[in-house]
Design a protein around this motif. Structure first.
Motif, PDB file in Angstrom:
ATOM      1  N   HIS A 158       0.846  -1.203   0.000  1.00  0.00           N
ATOM      2  CA  HIS A 158       0.000   0.000   0.000  1.00  0.00           C
ATOM      3  C   HIS A 158       0.878   1.248   0.000  1.00  0.00           C
ATOM      4  N   SER A 159       0.276   2.363  -0.389  1.00  0.00           N
ATOM      5  CA  SER A 159       1.088   3.565  -0.609  1.00  0.00           C
ATOM      6  C   SER A 159       1.324   4.385   0.661  1.00  0.00           C
ATOM      7  N   ALA A 160       0.397   4.318   1.618  1.00  0.00           N
ATOM      8  CA  ALA A 160       0.433   5.201   2.804  1.00  0.00           C
ATOM      9  C   ALA A 160       0.500   6.671   2.389  1.00  0.00           C
ATOM     10  N   ASN A 218     -16.972   5.925   4.459  1.00  0.00           N
ATOM     11  CA  ASN A 218     -16.324   4.618   4.507  1.00  0.00           C
ATOM     12  C   ASN A 218     -16.812   3.804   5.698  1.00  0.00           C
ATOM     13  N   TYR A 262      -2.138   4.111  11.409  1.00  0.00           N
ATOM     14  CA  TYR A 262      -2.368   3.572  10.062  1.00  0.00           C
ATOM     15  C   TYR A 262      -2.788   2.115  10.142  1.00  0.00           C
ATOM     16  N   HIS A 271      -6.615  -0.712   4.046  1.00  0.00           N
ATOM     17  CA  HIS A 271      -8.050  -0.758   3.800  1.00  0.00           C
ATOM     18  C   HIS A 271      -8.714  -2.043   4.287  1.00  0.00           C
TER      19      HIS A 271
HETATM   20  P1  FAD Z   1      -3.752   2.655  -0.752  1.00  0.00           P
HETATM   21  O1  FAD Z   1      -4.276   1.299  -0.550  1.00  0.00           O
HETATM   22  O2  FAD Z   1      -2.356   2.802  -1.185  1.00  0.00           O
HETATM   23  O3  FAD Z   1      -4.749   3.372  -1.788  1.00  0.00           O
HETATM   24  C1  FAD Z   1      -4.356   4.494  -2.556  1.00  0.00           C
HETATM   25  C2  FAD Z   1      -5.180   5.692  -2.254  1.00  0.00           C
HETATM   26  O4  FAD Z   1      -6.515   5.514  -2.662  1.00  0.00           O
HETATM   27  C3  FAD Z   1      -5.266   6.072  -0.792  1.00  0.00           C
HETATM   28  O5  FAD Z   1      -4.120   6.774  -0.389  1.00  0.00           O
HETATM   29  C4  FAD Z   1      -6.530   6.908  -0.744  1.00  0.00           C
HETATM   30  O6  FAD Z   1      -6.273   8.242  -1.100  1.00  0.00           O
HETATM   31  C5  FAD Z   1      -7.385   6.275  -1.828  1.00  0.00           C
HETATM   32  N1  FAD Z   1      -8.395   5.357  -1.289  1.00  0.00           N
HETATM   33  C6  FAD Z   1      -8.339   4.016  -1.262  1.00  0.00           C
HETATM   34  N2  FAD Z   1      -9.503   3.508  -0.811  1.00  0.00           N
HETATM   35  C7  FAD Z   1     -10.285   4.547  -0.518  1.00  0.00           C
HETATM   36  C8  FAD Z   1     -11.601   4.669  -0.010  1.00  0.00           C
HETATM   37  N3  FAD Z   1     -12.360   3.607   0.301  1.00  0.00           N
HETATM   38  N4  FAD Z   1     -12.080   5.905   0.201  1.00  0.00           N
HETATM   39  C9  FAD Z   1     -11.342   6.999  -0.084  1.00  0.00           C
HETATM   40  N5  FAD Z   1     -10.100   6.944  -0.592  1.00  0.00           N
HETATM   41  C10 FAD Z   1      -9.589   5.732  -0.818  1.00  0.00           C
HETATM   42  N6  FAD Z   1      -9.403   6.900   3.879  1.00  0.00           N
HETATM   43  C11 FAD Z   1      -9.033   8.130   4.263  1.00  0.00           C
HETATM   44  O7  FAD Z   1      -8.332   8.822   3.512  1.00  0.00           O
HETATM   45  N7  FAD Z   1      -9.403   8.633   5.467  1.00  0.00           N
HETATM   46  C12 FAD Z   1     -10.159   7.913   6.338  1.00  0.00           C
HETATM   47  O8  FAD Z   1     -10.470   8.395   7.409  1.00  0.00           O
HETATM   48  C13 FAD Z   1     -10.563   6.601   5.962  1.00  0.00           C
HETATM   49  N8  FAD Z   1     -11.303   5.836   6.798  1.00  0.00           N
HETATM   50  C14 FAD Z   1     -11.697   4.589   6.414  1.00  0.00           C
HETATM   51  C15 FAD Z   1     -12.485   3.820   7.276  1.00  0.00           C
HETATM   52  C16 FAD Z   1     -12.912   2.563   6.896  1.00  0.00           C
HETATM   53  C17 FAD Z   1     -13.799   1.753   7.795  1.00  0.00           C
HETATM   54  C18 FAD Z   1     -12.537   2.050   5.641  1.00  0.00           C
HETATM   55  C19 FAD Z   1     -13.011   0.711   5.212  1.00  0.00           C
HETATM   56  C20 FAD Z   1     -11.747   2.791   4.788  1.00  0.00           C
HETATM   57  C21 FAD Z   1     -11.312   4.068   5.161  1.00  0.00           C
HETATM   58  N9  FAD Z   1     -10.523   4.860   4.307  1.00  0.00           N
HETATM   59  C22 FAD Z   1     -10.156   6.124   4.696  1.00  0.00           C
HETATM   60  C23 FAD Z   1     -10.184   4.405   2.964  1.00  0.00           C
HETATM   61  C24 FAD Z   1      -8.869   3.612   2.875  1.00  0.00           C
HETATM   62  O9  FAD Z   1      -8.886   2.550   3.786  1.00  0.00           O
HETATM   63  C25 FAD Z   1      -7.647   4.491   3.116  1.00  0.00           C
HETATM   64  O10 FAD Z   1      -7.675   5.585   2.236  1.00  0.00           O
HETATM   65  C26 FAD Z   1      -6.355   3.716   2.867  1.00  0.00           C
HETATM   66  O11 FAD Z   1      -6.308   2.585   3.689  1.00  0.00           O
HETATM   67  C27 FAD Z   1      -5.163   4.612   3.120  1.00  0.00           C
HETATM   68  O12 FAD Z   1      -3.971   3.894   3.000  1.00  0.00           O
HETATM   69  P2  FAD Z   1      -3.051   4.007   1.704  1.00  0.00           P
HETATM   70  O13 FAD Z   1      -2.736   5.424   1.431  1.00  0.00           O
HETATM   71  O14 FAD Z   1      -1.914   3.072   1.930  1.00  0.00           O
HETATM   72  O15 FAD Z   1      -4.020   3.489   0.582  1.00  0.00           O
END
Ligand code: FAD
Ligand code: SF4
Length: 505
Positions: free
Chosen positions: A258-260, A399, A356, A359
């Motif tokens: 994942h990207s964080a 979400n 962190y 998803h």
């Molecule tokens: P990656 O897996 O690398 O995904 C890439 C990017 O896609 C993320 O950085 C994010 O910008 C976007 N993204 C992915 N899935 C979603 C989604 N469902 N909704 C919106 N953007 C998404 N995301 C938040 O930004 N803030 C929150 O408060 C948040 N709360 C969540 C709560 C729950 C219960 C769930 C199921 C999901 C939530 N998400 C939230 C969506 C998602 O889980 C996170 O964006 C993601 O885990 C962030 O980690 P990453 O940057 O490594 O994501």
């Protein structure tokens, strides 16, 4: 505002260095609107201070309030009122706040201030409020997949004329593989705190000592330059395998591929379109496969935009929806991690340390348990708003309320994300070290998710049985022997009673 840290923000578009003043404030009311995780407060305050410093260096006049300044005011209203008195501007220009509570506060300036108030759209989003409303208008059901296709057409990302690159809109069939511990996992880029961040860490340790989570070690990016480095690192090291292992979970591997980057995008250090274009370029140059790049882009221009649309469309009471009428309080182990369920412990402990979880941990571990156990969705929403570094209500609430708790009755998604322990076992290695046995159904030592899953379906049969995506599950339930059904329900009841009594499970 703390989530508008971009030079391209609409409020700054026509600003003039010689005439305009940029007002920024660290505000007690914002830092405590809920008891945000310490790391999230550090991230936002440090990024604000760095942004203000960079603007000043470039010759902007910045009127900046630190949280611990003598005479610091607590709210946006007080900050703006004071700034208007001091600078006597003709106009207040502001980019629309991302959450409803702050938006209402800013809307009120139109009445309370005696100057022009120009609230501008936040054009970091690809779909404007009108775009989403027009798309949603007249549709019986809103589904992300169709909205996403519109966003692909609008941005031209992964498009060849009016056709999707590679011939398909979605490559998820090739994704969702479980991961094994011998894979190389590229940890996200980490950054050493500089003087500004160290000062903020001290401030947060003192003023917010009773907030959830560990302040240190703090390794997140706090400037645009660092966030771009984090993006470069993700594109070259993790993106190629992002798709394959998107839904996988492994003990001790908090980020996998994942990207964080979510928090950096949400607060303005990275632009969502720029992030997607970088991913698309990796595909075009042969450095990442289509399933990874399409999957990643879909999260941003698909899910991220789609949930924002739901948040605003959902209205004032969005976060109070409670389709299943759940009333249970959030179990205390969501804060302590003090549980024998290895999957929950792993997700909660890393949440406390890093602010962190990826998803699938949020959706299919902590979110799933809360829904199966019948926890009140508003409590679940508050927990998520508090604990993650990327949590802002516009993205967190849909979400949680829509996707994870199905508290909107299916406005956002087509079915509840309900599953038994078998799902977690398939996608992770957590069950191997768990005190509970995922293969046991309702006997002593059985995985609590198993009985809770059937109990959830039985409890909510009237509300869910006509959902075509659950018909297979209800057929299985109907065919099950009465004795098996009763033992599932008794086991679930015993687990819920333990939860209510505050006993360890
Ligand atoms: P990656 O897996 O690398 O995904 C890439 C990017 O896609 C993320 O950085 C994010 O910008 C976007 N993204 C992915 N899935 C979603 C989604 N469902 N909704 C919106 N953007 C998404 N995301 C938040 O930004 N803030 C929150 O408060 C948040 N709360 C969540 C709560 C729950 C219960 C769930 C199921 C999901 C939530 N998400 C939230 C969506 C998602 O889980 C996170 O964006 C993601 O885990 C962030 O980690 P990453 O940057 O490594 O994501
Ligand atoms: Fe979680 Fe059940 Fe697996 Fe334990 S056995 S880790 S509780 S899914």
């Amino acid at each position: 505002m703390g989530d508008q840290l971009s030079r391209d923000i609409s409020a700054l578009k026509e600003a003039r260095k010689t005439k305009d003043v940029i007002v920024m404030g660290e505000l007690w009311d914002e830092a405590t609107s809920v008891k945000h995780h310490k790391k999230k407060i550090i991230l936002v305050l440090s990024a604000m201070r760095h942004f203000a410093e960079a603007l000043k260096k470039d010759g902007w006049r910045v009127d900046y309030q630190k949280l611990d300044d003598e005479n610091a005011v607590k709210s946006f209203s007080a900050l703006v009122k004071r700034a208007v008195k001091k600078h006597r501007p003709a106009t207040l220009v502001v980019t629309e706040p991302s959450e409803r509570r702050v938006r209402q506060e800013v809307e009120a300036f139109k009445k309370t201030l005696s100057i022009d108030v120009d609230i501008r759209a936040d054009d970091r989003f690809i779909a404007s409020h009108d775009d989403f409303s027009q798309w949603a208008e007249g549709r019986k059901q809103l589904r992300m997949e169709y909205f996403y296709r519109e966003m692909r057409r609008k941005t031209g990302l992964l498009m060849e004329g009016d056709k999707p690159t590679g011939g398909a809109w979605n490559y998820d069939k090739e994704n969702r593989k479980p991961a094994s511990a011998d894979l190389f996992m590229p940890a996200p880029k980490a950054f050493k705190p500089d003087r500004i961040t160290s000062d903020v860490i001290d401030l947060v340790q003192t003023k917010f000592a009773d907030h959830f989570g560990d302040a240190e070690p703090f390794r997140y990016a706090v400037t645009r330059k660092e966030a771009v480095k984090a993006l470069d690192h993700f594109i070259s090291k993790a993106l190629p395998r992002f798709g394959d292992f998107q839904d996988a979970m492994l003990t001790g591997e908090r980020f996998l591929y994942h990207s964080a980057l979510s928090a950096y995008i949400n607060i303005g250090l990275l632009d969502p379109l720029e992030v997607c274009q970088r991913a698309e370029n990796a595909y075009l140059s042969g450095d990442a496969p289509i399933n990874a790049v399409e999957g990643f882009i879909r999260q941003i221009i698909g899910w991220r935009e789609y949930v924002r649309g739901h948040y605003w469309r959902g209205g004032e009471n969005y976060v109070r929806q409670n389709y299943f009428e759940n009333r249970r309080k959030l179990p205390a182990f969501y804060w302590s991690g003090d549980t024998d369920m290895a999957c929950m412990r792993e997700a909660i402990e890393q949440t406390r340390e890093d602010a962190y979880a990826h998803h699938i941990q949020r959706l299919m571990v902590t979110g799933l348990f809360a829904m199966l156990a019948g926890v009140e969705p508003y409590d679940v929403h508050e927990w998520y708003l508090i604990v993650y570094f990327d949590a802002f209500e516009w993205v967190e609430a849909p979400n949680v309320i829509g996707m994870s708790q199905y508290a909107d009755g299916g406005a956002l998604g087509s079915k509840p994300y309900a599953a038994s322990g078998a799902y977690i076992n398939r996608m992770s290695d957590y069950c191997k070290t768990c005190r509970y046995a995922v293969t046991k159904k309702s006997e002593e030592g059985a995985c609590p998710f198993n009985a809770l899953y059937w109990d959830f379906l039985a409890r909510n049969e009237m509300k869910l049985k006509d959902n075509p995506r659950l018909s297979q599950m209800y057929r299985t339930w109907a065919k099950m022997e009465k004795g098996t059904k009763l033992s599932y329900r008794a086991h679930a009841r015993a687990t819920l009673e333990k939860l209510d009594a505050g006993e360890r499970i």
